[in-house]
Design a protein around this motif. Structure first.
Motif, PDB file in Angstrom:
ATOM      1  N   ALA A  72       0.835  -1.199   0.000  1.00 36.62           N
ATOM      2  CA  ALA A  72       0.000   0.000   0.000  1.00 36.62           C
ATOM      3  C   ALA A  72       0.869   1.247   0.000  1.00 36.62           C
ATOM      4  CB  ALA A  72      -0.927  -0.014   1.202  1.00 36.62           C
ATOM      5  N   SER A  74      -4.559   4.383  -3.651  1.00 40.93           N
ATOM      6  CA  SER A  74      -3.187   4.863  -3.771  1.00 40.93           C
ATOM      7  C   SER A  74      -2.468   4.846  -2.414  1.00 40.93           C
ATOM      8  CB  SER A  74      -3.183   6.272  -4.360  1.00 40.93           C
ATOM      9  OG  SER A  74      -3.961   7.129  -3.561  1.00 40.93           O
ATOM     10  N   SER A 109      -5.337   6.510   2.910  1.00 36.92           N
ATOM     11  CA  SER A 109      -5.799   6.156   4.267  1.00 36.92           C
ATOM     12  C   SER A 109      -4.710   5.431   5.025  1.00 36.92           C
ATOM     13  CB  SER A 109      -7.044   5.280   4.193  1.00 36.92           C
ATOM     14  OG  SER A 109      -8.090   5.996   3.603  1.00 36.92           O
ATOM     15  N   GLU A 115     -11.174  11.857   4.657  1.00 43.93           N
ATOM     16  CA  GLU A 115     -12.397  12.107   3.896  1.00 43.93           C
ATOM     17  C   GLU A 115     -13.494  12.686   4.782  1.00 43.93           C
ATOM     18  OE1 GLU A 115     -12.745  10.831   0.533  1.00 43.93           O
ATOM     19  OE2 GLU A 115     -11.300   9.169   0.428  1.00 43.93           O
ATOM     20  N   ARG A 131     -12.088   0.795  10.278  1.00 44.55           N
ATOM     21  CA  ARG A 131     -12.105  -0.375   9.424  1.00 44.55           C
ATOM     22  C   ARG A 131     -13.223  -1.298   9.853  1.00 44.55           C
ATOM     23  NH1 ARG A 131      -6.367  -2.962   9.620  1.00 44.55           N
ATOM     24  NH2 ARG A 131      -5.424  -1.600   8.064  1.00 44.55           N
ATOM     25  N   ARG A 139     -10.369  -7.827   0.151  1.00 44.02           N
ATOM     26  CA  ARG A 139      -8.955  -7.482   0.023  1.00 44.02           C
ATOM     27  C   ARG A 139      -8.076  -8.679   0.328  1.00 44.02           C
ATOM     28  NH1 ARG A 139      -9.382  -1.793   3.143  1.00 44.02           N
ATOM     29  NH2 ARG A 139      -9.617  -0.466   1.331  1.00 44.02           N
ATOM     30  N   GLN A 141      -7.390  -7.198  -4.372  1.00 49.44           N
ATOM     31  CA  GLN A 141      -7.693  -6.249  -5.428  1.00 49.44           C
ATOM     32  C   GLN A 141      -8.004  -4.886  -4.837  1.00 49.44           C
ATOM     33  OE1 GLN A 141     -10.419  -8.594  -4.906  1.00 49.44           O
ATOM     34  NE2 GLN A 141     -10.598  -9.789  -6.786  1.00 49.44           N
ATOM     35  N   ARG A 151     -10.300  -1.849  -4.266  1.00 50.71           N
ATOM     36  CA  ARG A 151     -11.739  -1.692  -4.210  1.00 50.71           C
ATOM     37  C   ARG A 151     -12.042  -0.227  -4.094  1.00 50.71           C
ATOM     38  NH1 ARG A 151     -14.146  -1.846  -0.584  1.00 50.71           N
ATOM     39  NH2 ARG A 151     -16.154  -1.367  -1.450  1.00 50.71           N
ATOM     40  N   ARG A 174     -14.013   2.400  -2.635  1.00 52.36           N
ATOM     41  CA  ARG A 174     -14.851   2.383  -1.449  1.00 52.36           C
ATOM     42  C   ARG A 174     -15.495   3.745  -1.215  1.00 52.36           C
ATOM     43  NH1 ARG A 174     -12.934   2.154   4.146  1.00 52.36           N
ATOM     44  NH2 ARG A 174     -10.769   1.808   3.615  1.00 52.36           N
TER      45      ARG A 174
HETATM   46  N1  LIG Z   1      -6.665  -3.925   5.875  1.00 53.31           N
HETATM   47  C1  LIG Z   1      -6.227  -4.133   4.624  1.00 53.31           C
HETATM   48  N2  LIG Z   1      -5.942  -5.370   4.223  1.00 53.31           N
HETATM   49  C2  LIG Z   1      -5.474  -5.614   2.986  1.00 53.31           C
HETATM   50  N3  LIG Z   1      -5.273  -4.669   2.070  1.00 53.31           N
HETATM   51  C3  LIG Z   1      -5.567  -3.398   2.414  1.00 53.31           C
HETATM   52  C4  LIG Z   1      -6.055  -3.064   3.698  1.00 53.31           C
HETATM   53  N4  LIG Z   1      -6.243  -1.723   3.746  1.00 53.31           N
HETATM   54  C5  LIG Z   1      -5.886  -1.250   2.553  1.00 53.31           C
HETATM   55  N5  LIG Z   1      -5.480  -2.235   1.752  1.00 53.31           N
HETATM   56  C6  LIG Z   1      -4.977  -2.088   0.370  1.00 53.31           C
HETATM   57  O1  LIG Z   1      -3.971  -1.117   0.378  1.00 53.31           O
HETATM   58  C7  LIG Z   1      -4.099  -0.250  -0.719  1.00 53.31           C
HETATM   59  C8  LIG Z   1      -4.247   1.172  -0.231  1.00 53.31           C
HETATM   60  O2  LIG Z   1      -5.466   1.288   0.459  1.00 53.31           O
HETATM   61  P1  LIG Z   1      -5.964   2.645   1.132  1.00 53.31           P
HETATM   62  O3  LIG Z   1      -7.202   2.374   1.849  1.00 53.31           O
HETATM   63  O4  LIG Z   1      -4.849   3.260   1.863  1.00 53.31           O
HETATM   64  O5  LIG Z   1      -6.257   3.525  -0.153  1.00 53.31           O
HETATM   65  P2  LIG Z   1      -6.954   4.930  -0.281  1.00 53.31           P
HETATM   66  O6  LIG Z   1      -6.054   5.769  -1.073  1.00 53.31           O
HETATM   67  O7  LIG Z   1      -7.341   5.413   1.036  1.00 53.31           O
HETATM   68  O8  LIG Z   1      -8.233   4.551  -1.124  1.00 53.31           O
HETATM   69  P3  LIG Z   1      -9.695   5.204  -1.083  1.00 53.31           P
HETATM   70  O9  LIG Z   1      -9.601   6.475  -1.803  1.00 53.31           O
HETATM   71  O10 LIG Z   1     -10.513   4.219  -1.794  1.00 53.31           O
HETATM   72  O11 LIG Z   1     -10.051   5.357   0.336  1.00 53.31           O
HETATM   73  C9  LIG Z   1      -5.278  -0.758  -1.508  1.00 53.31           C
HETATM   74  O12 LIG Z   1      -4.796  -1.573  -2.544  1.00 53.31           O
HETATM   75  C10 LIG Z   1      -6.054  -1.567  -0.545  1.00 53.31           C
HETATM   76  O13 LIG Z   1      -6.726  -2.602  -1.205  1.00 53.31           O
END
Ligand SMILES: Nc1ncnc2c1ncn2[C@@H]1O[C@H](COP(=O)(O)OP(=O)(O)OP(=O)(O)O)[C@@H](O)[C@H]1O
Ligand SMILES: [Mg+2]
Lengths: 257, 541
Positions: A38, A60, A63, A183, B398, B528, B533, B535, B537
Motif C-alpha cells: 500500500a 493509492s 488512508s 475524507e 475499518r 482485500r 484487489q 476496491r 470504497r
Molecule cells: N486492511 C487491509 N488489508 C489488505 N489490504 C488493504 C487493507 N487496507 C488497505 N489495503 C490495500 O492497500 C491499498 C491502499 O489502500 P488505502 O485504503 O490506503 O487507499 P486509499 O487511497 O485510502 O483509497 P480510497 O480512496 O478508496 O479510500 C489498496 O490496494 C487496498 O486494497
C-alpha cells in the motif's frame, strides 16, 4: 498542551522539527502472492499550523498513510515522529498518552458515541483523560461549530453535517498537536461538505491547528496550504495551495503520466 | 469514563435486562432457599421453645441411640412414680408430667383418617397443674377432663368443619374411639405445617397411647431464686440411666437440632441448584457480553483513538457487568421472597408441609445473595472485558472485524430442543406422576431442572431474539427512522449480517448503527484479503 513532555526515550535520536514526520515508510498488507504494497517508501514532514491535503486515486494508499501517521497502524518499515516522539517502540500506554496529548481525529463516518449528547461527545477526549474542559474554550467551540442549540441532542437526532461538526469540535477540544481527517466530507452532500471544509480551514486560521486531510475532492483540496499527491504508494507530487482548477489539472496530468 | 459506561448501559436496557435474567434466576434461588429454610427453622424454633416454656428443667427418656438423620428412635418412657419423687424435692415449685405420641390419627366426618401428608399427627396430654407448661392456647371451649373429651387443633377444626360439641374419632394404637370436642386450640404465632394435634387429659392419653402409668416427659419449675444447675444436680440422683435431665432451653435446642438436620439437607440441595443456575448464568452472561462487545468494537476502537487506555476500556466493561450484577442480584433477592413461597407450595404438594412462622429475611440472605450475584457477574465479565481491550484502535476506521463465535452456538437447534424437551418431561413426570417415592421424585425434578437450565441456555439466542423484538418494539418506535433504516439495512444483506449474526441474537437495538453505516459497503477486508484487489470504497462512486 503543545508544551507536553516528550518521553526521554528518543531524545537522543535526531527528532525532526516538524510536528509530524515520516521517513521512508512502507506498508505491506498480507503476504506471499496476495501481498499488497500500500505504501512503498514515503517520506514527508507536515508543516506546523498549516492544512495539508493528501490526494490521489482510490487505492493509492492515502488512508494507509494517514493511519500510520496517526499511530493507528504501524509501518512495515520506516519511522514516524509525532511531536518529536518516534512512534516505533512506544508501548501501548505510551501511544495512548501520545494520542491524548497530540492527536485529534476526524472520521469519515463521524464515530460519535450514540449514548452521549453532542456536548458530551465534544468533551469526551478530556473526559477520558480525566480533565475538566475549560468552560470558555468549550463554549467557543460549540458556538463556532454551530452546535449551541444542539448540545443536548444525541447523534441520532443530528444531521450528518451536524454530526461531523461535533466530531471536529471533539478533535479540537484537547488542542492536539495535529488533527487528522480522513475524507471528512466523504459522507456528506457538497453543500454540507463545503461548510465542514470551511470549519476546518477556520480552525487552522484562528487557532493555528495543524491539520492533515485526506480527500478525493479537488474542491476540498483547494482549501489546503499544501497538497500531496499519492500514486501507487509513493508521493508523486508535492504542490503548494492551489485553486480547484489547478488541482484538477494536476490530477489529469498525473493520471496521464 | 464511568459516566460513559453507565450511559452506554442505560442505552442498552433491553439487552442488559436480558443479560441480567440469568443472574436474577440464580440469585433468587439462593435467596429463596435461605428465606424458606430460615422461615422453617424459625417455625421449629418457636414450636420447640414454646413446648418447654416455663420449664426450667425437663426430664426425658434417653433413647438407646440417636439416629443421625433426625428421625430419632422413640425414647423409653419413665414411671409415673418419678414425678412424685421430683415433686418432693425441696427446690421444686412445680412439676408436671406428660405423654405424647406422633401417631394420633384423627378421623374426618367422612370416616377416613385425616391425612397429614407425612407430617406428624401429634397427640399429647394436659393436666390442670401443668397448664403453665402447655404451649398451646385455647381459641374456644375448655380443656379436656374425662375419658371421652378431646381438644383439637384449629387448622383441622376449620379445615374439616369440626366445632366444639361435635364428636370426632381418634386412633393411636388400638381401635378408633369417639370423643367429644370440648375446645379448639392453636400454637400461637406459628404454623405447624401439615401436622395435626389432639389433646387429652392425662389418664385418657396414657390409655390411648398405651402408656398407662408412664410418662414421656416431666417439666419442672424451680422455686424463685434457685439456680437451674442446683436443680439439675438435685434431680440427677433420682434418675436411672435411661433417663436424662436437661435445662428447658437445652432440651429445646436439642429437639431443634434434630428437626434442623433435615432442613439443612433441603437447604444444601436447593443451594446446589442455585449454584448450578449461577454457573450456567455465568456462561450466559459471559456469552452475552462477548456478543455485545463484538457489536461495539467500533465504539471501543473509537474510544481508543480518543485516548482511552486498555485499562479504561476493560473497566468500562467490568463496571457495566458490576451494575448489571448488582441490579440483577437485587431483583433476584426480592424474587427469592416469591420463590420461597413457591418452593414451600411445591413441598406441600409433595406432602412435606413444614412448620413456619412469619417470613424470615435475614441479613445473611441479603449479603450472600447480593455478594454472590455481583461477584459471579463481574467474574463472568472478565474474559469479555479483556477481549474488549484487544480491539485495535484501527477498528474505528475499518470494518469486518471478526466476531468470536457464541459459546452455545456449537450446539445445534435439535440438540438444544431435545435437551429442553427432556428437561420439561422430567419435571412434569416428577411433579405430576402419582405413586412415586419422594426421593426418586426429587431426583427426577432435580435432573429435569438442570436439563431445563441447559436447554434454556442453549436455546436462549433463539428465544431472546423474538423476545427482544417484542420488548424492543416501543424502543424502536422511539428510535425512529435511523433505527428502522439500520435494521432494514441489516436484514437486506444476510451475508453481511452473518458476521454480526450472533450479535443480533441478543437484541435489535440498532440505533447505534448510524455511527458506522459503511457496514453496508459489504466486506471490503474479506475482499482485500482474498484477492488483494483494489476496491473503490468511496461513497460517491
Ligand atoms: N486492511 C487491509 N488489508 C489488505 N489490504 C488493504 C487493507 N487496507 C488497505 N489495503 C490495500 O492497500 C491499498 C491502499 O489502500 P488505502 O485504503 O490506503 O487507499 P486509499 O487511497 O485510502 O483509497 P480510497 O480512496 O478508496 O479510500 C489498496 O490496494 C487496498 O486494497
Ligand atoms: Mg481511504
Amino acid at each position: 498542551m503543545e508544551a507536553a513532555v516528550v518521553p526521554a526515550v528518543d531524545v537522543a535520536e535526531r527528532a525532526p522539527a516538524a510536528v509530524v514526520a515520516a521517513q521512508d515508510i512502507t506498508r505491506r498488507y498480507g503476504e506471499g502472492d496476495t501481498a499488497v504494497d500500500a505504501l512503498r517508501g514515503v517520506s514527508l514532514e507536515v508543516q506546523r499550523e498549516k492544512l495539508t491535503a493528501v490526494m490521489g486515486p482510490s487505492g493509492s494508499g492515502k488512508s494507509t498513510l494517514m493511519h500510520i501517521l496517526a499511530a493507528l497502524d504501524r509501518p512495515t518499515s520506516g519511522s514516524v515522529w509525532v511531536a518529536g516522539t518516534k512512534l516505533g517502540q512506544l508501548s501501548d500506554n505510551e501511544i495512548t498518552k501520545l494520542r491524548r496529548e497530540h492527536i485529534g481525529f476526524v472520521f469519515q463516518f463521524f464515530n460519535l458515541l450514540p449514548m452521549l449528547t453532542a456536548e458530551e461527545n465534544v468533551v469526551l477526549p478530556l473526559t477520558i483523560a480525566g480533565e475538566k474542559p475549560e468552560r470558555e474554550w468549550r463554549e467557543q467551540l460549540l458556538k463556532t461549530m454551530g452546535l449551541d442549540q444542539r448540545r443536548t441532542h444525541r447523534p441520532a437526532e443530528l444531521s450528518g453535517g451536524q454530526q461531523q461538526r461535533v466530531a471536529i469540535a471533539r478533535a479540537l477540544v484537547s488542542k492536539p498537536t495535529v488533527v487528522f481527517a480522513d475524507e471528512p466530507t466523504g459522507n456528506l452532500d457538497s453543500k454540507t461538505g463545503g461548510e465542514i471544509l470551511e470549519l476546518l480551514r477556520n480552525s487552522v486560521d484562528s487557532y493555528g491547528q495543524t491539520t492533515v486531510m485526506v480527500t478525493h475532492d479537488p474542491y476540498a483540496a483547494a482549501i489546503a496550504d499544501r497538497i500531496l499527491f499519492l500514486g501507487d504508494g509513493v508521493i508523486v507530487r508535492d504542490m503548494p495551495g492551489a485553486d480547484a482548477k489547478d488541482v484538477i489539472a494536476a490530477m489529469d496530468e498525473l493520471s496521464q503520466a | 469514563m464511568l459516566g460513559v459506561a453507565l450511559k452506554g448501559l442505560a442505552r442498552r436496557k433491553v439487552r442488559a435486562s436480558l443479560t441480567a435474567i440469568s443472574i436474577v434466576l440464580g440469585v433468587s434461588m439462593i435467596s429463596g432457599t435461605y428465606i424458606l429454610t430460615d422461615t422453617i427453622n424459625a417455625g421449629f424454633h418457636t414450636i420447640f421453645t414454646g413446648s418447654y416454656q416455663n420449664a426450667d428443667v425437663v426430664i426425658t427418656g434417653k433413647a438407646a441411640f440417636d439416629s443421625a438423620n433426625g428421625t430419632s428412635v422413640e425414647p423409653p418412657t419413665m414411671p409415673q412414680s418419678l414425678l412424685t419423687e421430683v415433686q418432693k424435692l425441696p427446690d421444686v415449685a412445680l412439676a408436671a408430667g406428660s405423654v405424647t405420641t406422633s401417631s394420633l390419627k384423627l378421623i374426618g366426618k367422612d370416616g377416613k383418617v385425616i391425612s397429614t401428608g407425612g407430617a406428624p399427627a401429634l397427640g399429647f396430654s394436659v393436666t390442670p397443674r401443668g397448664q403453665q407448661f402447655n404451649p398451646t392456647k385455647l381459641t374456644t371451649g375448655s380443656w379436656p377432663s374425662g375419658p371421652g373429651q378431646i381438644v383439637i387443633d384449629k387448622a383441622t377444626a376449620s379445615g374439616k368443619g369440626f366445632h366444639v360439641g361435635d364428636r370426632i374419632g381418634a386412633q393411636a394404637f388400638g381401635p378408633a374411639r369417639e370423643f367429644a370436642i370440648t375446645g379448639i386450640a392453636e400454637l400461637p404465632n406459628v404454623s405447624v405445617g401439615g401436622a395435626t394435634f389432639a389433646i387429652f387429659d392425662q389418664p385418657t392419653a396414657q390409655q390411648l397411647f398405651h402408656k398407662v402409668g408412664a410418662l414421656d416427659a416431666i417439666r419442672v419449675q424451680s422455686k424463685a431464686g434457685i439456680d437451674t444447675s442446683a436443680l439439675l444436680s438435685q434431680i440427677k440422683p433420682l434418675l436411672s440411666d435411661t433417663q436424662v435431665v436437661r435445662s428447658g432451653t437445652e432440651q429445646a435446642k436439642k429437639d431443634e437440632q434434630q428437626a434442623g438436620g433435615f432442613i439443612q439437607i433441603i437447604r444444601y440441595a436447593l443451594l446446589a441448584f442455585a449454584g448450578i443456575a449461577l454457573f450456567v448464568g455465568a456462561f450466559v452472561i459471559a456469552n452475552t457480553l462477548s456478543i455485545t462487545i463484538a457489536q461495539r468494537m467500533r465504539e471501543f476502537a473509537t474510544l481508543r483513538t480518543l485516548g482511552a487506555s486498555r485499562r479504561q476500556v476493560m473497566w468500562s466493561v467490568v463496571i457495566e457487568a458490576f451494575v448489571i450484577g448488582v441490579l440483577g442480584s437485587l431483583v433476584g433477592l426480592f424474587l427469592g421472597l416469591v420463590l420461597a413461597k413457591v418452593l414451600n407450595a411445591l413441598f406441600v404438594a409433595f406432602g412435606i408441609d413444614l412448620p413456619h412462622g412469619s417470613t424470615v429475611f435475614a441479613t445473611r440472605t441479603i449479603v450472600v445473595s447480593l455478594l454472590v450475584g455481583t461477584v459471579v457477574t463481574v467474574l463472568a465479565s472478565v474474559r469479555p472485558a479483556r477481549r474488549a481491550t484487544r480491539v485495535p484502535p484501527i477498528a474505528a476506521v475499518r470494518e469486518g472485524s471478526v466476531l468470536p463465535p457464541s459459546r452455545f452456538a456449537k450446539y445445534s437447534t435439535v440438540t438444544a430442543l431435545v435437551v429442553l424437551a427432556l428437561g420439561i418431561v422430567a419435571v412434569c413426570i416428577g411433579t405430576l406422576a402419582g405413586g412415586m417415592a419422594t426421593g426418586p421424585r426429587l431426583l427426577l425434578i432435580g435432573v429435569g431442572v438442570l436439563l431445563l437450565f441447559f436447554g434454556v441456555s442453549m436455546n436462549a439466542p433463539k428465544i431472546v431474539r423474538p423476545l427482544a423484538s417484542v420488548i424492543g418494539k416501543p424502543a424502536q418506535a422511539i428510535g425512529g427512522a435511523p433505527g428502522l433504516l439500520a435494521r432494514d439495512n441489516a436484514t437486506r444483506n444476510p451475508a453481511r449480517t452473518a458476521s454480526t449474526a450472533s450479535a443480533l441474537m441478543i437484541g435489535r437495538d440498532h440505533r447505534h448503527e448510524h455511527v458506522h453505516p459503511d457496514r453496508g459497503a459489504g466486506g471490503p477486508v474479506a475482499a482485500r484479503q482474498a484477492g488483494g484487489q483494489r476496491r473503490h470504497r468511496h461513497p460517491r462512486r
